[in-house]
Write an enzyme that holds these catalytic residues in place. Structure first.
Site, PDB file in Angstrom:
ATOM      1  N   ASP A 165       0.829  -1.207   0.000  1.00  0.00           N
ATOM      2  CA  ASP A 165       0.000   0.000   0.000  1.00  0.00           C
ATOM      3  C   ASP A 165       0.864   1.257   0.000  1.00  0.00           C
ATOM      4  OD1 ASP A 165      -2.414   1.361   0.056  1.00  0.00           O
ATOM      5  OD2 ASP A 165      -3.234   0.156   1.697  1.00  0.00           O
ATOM      6  N   GLU A 198      -0.978   2.041  -5.096  1.00  0.00           N
ATOM      7  CA  GLU A 198      -0.860   3.482  -4.817  1.00  0.00           C
ATOM      8  C   GLU A 198      -1.994   4.256  -5.491  1.00  0.00           C
ATOM      9  OE1 GLU A 198      -0.537   4.009  -8.192  1.00  0.00           O
ATOM     10  OE2 GLU A 198       0.736   5.744  -7.759  1.00  0.00           O
ATOM     11  N   TRP A 199      -3.051   3.509  -5.815  1.00  0.00           N
ATOM     12  CA  TRP A 199      -4.346   4.086  -6.242  1.00  0.00           C
ATOM     13  C   TRP A 199      -4.270   4.915  -7.510  1.00  0.00           C
ATOM     14  CZ3 TRP A 199      -2.658   6.449  -1.312  1.00  0.00           C
ATOM     15  CH2 TRP A 199      -2.700   5.525  -0.263  1.00  0.00           C
ATOM     16  N   GLY A 200      -3.239   4.702  -8.335  1.00  0.00           N
ATOM     17  CA  GLY A 200      -3.134   5.458  -9.584  1.00  0.00           C
ATOM     18  C   GLY A 200      -2.575   6.856  -9.404  1.00  0.00           C
ATOM     19  N   ASP A 220     -10.184   3.437  -3.625  1.00  0.00           N
ATOM     20  CA  ASP A 220     -10.830   2.188  -3.196  1.00  0.00           C
ATOM     21  C   ASP A 220     -12.250   2.020  -3.757  1.00  0.00           C
ATOM     22  OD1 ASP A 220      -8.549   1.935  -1.734  1.00  0.00           O
ATOM     23  OD2 ASP A 220      -9.546   1.807   0.218  1.00  0.00           O
TER      24      ASP A 220
HETATM   25  C1  GLA Z   1      -6.016   1.209   1.406  1.00  0.00           C
HETATM   26  C2  GLA Z   1      -6.124   0.226   0.258  1.00  0.00           C
HETATM   27  C3  GLA Z   1      -7.234  -0.769   0.561  1.00  0.00           C
HETATM   28  C4  GLA Z   1      -6.916  -1.504   1.849  1.00  0.00           C
HETATM   29  C5  GLA Z   1      -6.735  -0.512   2.984  1.00  0.00           C
HETATM   30  C6  GLA Z   1      -6.228  -1.189   4.251  1.00  0.00           C
HETATM   31  O1  GLA Z   1      -7.146   2.006   1.514  1.00  0.00           O
HETATM   32  O2  GLA Z   1      -6.378   0.896  -0.950  1.00  0.00           O
HETATM   33  O3  GLA Z   1      -7.390  -1.691  -0.502  1.00  0.00           O
HETATM   34  O4  GLA Z   1      -5.760  -2.264   1.681  1.00  0.00           O
HETATM   35  O5  GLA Z   1      -5.809   0.509   2.640  1.00  0.00           O
HETATM   36  O6  GLA Z   1      -6.001  -0.291   5.273  1.00  0.00           O
END
Ligand code: GLA
Length: 404
Positions: A165, A198-200, A220
């Site tokens: 993450d 890292e969500w893009g 997410d």
């Molecule tokens: C982030 C990630 C999620 C999950 C949470 C856990 O938000 O994007 O997929 O792993 O952390 O805390």
């Protein structure tokens, strides 16, 4: 009939933009390079499995993971291709004096090695979660500065997959930091899938294919329809970056978690398969209905996701009133198609062969949810179009196979 060769179909589909996973990006099977970690051998097709986060959050334990592993076998999910059982955030509580990460002794009293053995004994693989920064999103110890020791610890436990993450990491360089993690995995001597999360934020579709096997492209997912719609739009933009060994990850599945209708879950699953997305279930496999199990184990839809050509399907036509046509060329020359209705009311969907990259001619059309052939023309006459009603928020998923 005349059918275009696979390469021609691919070219027509990609319009010069597709990466087909050619070796400038990934190692060939069996060949390891520090940059790729033998990416093709590790995730030649999108990873499939289960992750604790979407349904259980921090409520993770040894008992839960064993129960999920058993359910994965008993429900038929393992046989359908699901492989990894991954514990997300909150399994870790501290670091020892030697720097080694310490699993929660109350929730994981047997330790991670024994738990990994249990999962392996069921013919499955075992995964964990960490963070590239100093702390995880839930405030547990992260891997920054401990990349090597963590990689070696995971390897000694028998870990096969690690989601890494990006919380508390924005002051770091993502390509540099994730490359450090990759290097540590490679040096550990164990094959471990690196799931970059890292969500893009740092445009991973531009660099992550040389480092990890999958990378998140969005924030997410949530268990609602609006979330599925915006993720589809965002992930579709990066279709050219995906290929064998390196996949866009539009986040884990919410199928079966209760916030969407049956049709919505079916669309969610179908379109993740069209996008060659990792299929990581996020529901309670120990207590799912037959209806949900049938979605998750639909082998014809899974075959589209897992197709060896490894092309991420994309929107080939947006009719502008909430009806989209998605297409994904497959290794045998067929094309997977999803007629996708974003509106509430039923609408008629239609495709022409031209729109999905095929020449006019006879073809069989198989409905991958009804499990039947719904159009079959092989008498030499010309078939060029297929029509079908599509329920609100629903999908009609097809495999169109030219016949000669
Ligand atoms: C982030 C990630 C999620 C999950 C949470 C856990 O938000 O994007 O997929 O792993 O952390 O805390």
């Amino acid at each position: 009939m005349r059918m275009r060769g696979q390469v021609t179909v691919l070219l027509a589909f990609c319009l010069g933009a597709c990466s087909t996973g050619e070796p400038d990006q990934v190692a060939t099977a069996g060949e390891e390079t520090p940059a790729s970690g033998g990416a093709v051998t590790l995730a030649a097709t999108p990873p499939m499995g289960f992750n604790t986060w979407n349904r259980f959050g921090c409520d993770v334990s040894d008992e839960l993971v064993r129960g999920i592993a058993d359910a994965m076998v008993e429900s038929g999910m393992r046989d359908a291709g699901y492989e990894y059982v991954v514990i997300d955030d909150c399994w870790q509580v501290d670091r020892g004096d030697d720097g080694r990460i310490v699993p929660d002794p109350e929730r994981f009293p047997a330790g991670m090695k024994e738990l990994a053995d249990y999962v392996h004994d069921r013919g499955l693989k075992f995964g964990l979660y960490t963070d590239a920064g100093p702390k995880t999103c839930e405030g547990r110890p992260g891997s920054l500065g401990y990349e090597e020791i963590d990689a070696n610890t995971y390897a000694s436990w028998g870990v096969d997959y690690v989601k890494v993450d990006w919380c508390h990491s924005d002051s770091l360089s993502a390509p540099v930091q994730y490359a450090k993690v990759r290097q540590a995995f490679d040096d550990s001597g164990r094959d471990m899938v690196l799931s970059i999360c890292e969500w893009g934020r740092n445009l991973p579709w531009e660099w992550a294919g040389e480092i990890g096997q999958l990378w998140r492209t969005t924030a997410d997912i949530r268990d609602n329809w609006a979330s599925v719609l915006w993720i589809l739009e965002a992930n579709n933009r990066h279709h050219e970056a995906a290929g064998p060994g390196h996949w866009n990850d539009p986040d884990m599945l919410e199928v079966g978690n209760g916030g969407m209708t049956f049709d919505e879950y079916r669309s969610h699953f179908s379109l993740w398969a069209m996008m060659a997305a990792p299929l990581i279930a996020g529901n309670d496999l120990r207590a799912m209905s037959d209806e949900i199990r049938e979605i998750l184990t639909n082998e014809e839809v899974i075959a589209v996701d897992q197709d060896s050509l490894g092309v991420q399907g994309k929107v080939v036509l947006d009719r502008g009133y909430g009806l989209q046509v998605w297409a994904k060329p497959l290794a045998d020359g067929s094309v997977a198609v999803a007629l996708f209705n974003q509106r509430d009311a039923e609408m008629e969907g239609s495709i022409s062969w031209h729109e999905i990259g095929l020449d006019a001619g006879p073809a069989t059309v198989r409905d991958l949810w009804a499990h039947e052939e719904v159009q079959h023309v092989d008498d030499g006459s010309i078939a060029t179009r297929f029509r079908r009603p599509v329920s609100g928020h629903g999908v009609v998923m097809l495999r169109v196979t030219p016949t000669s």
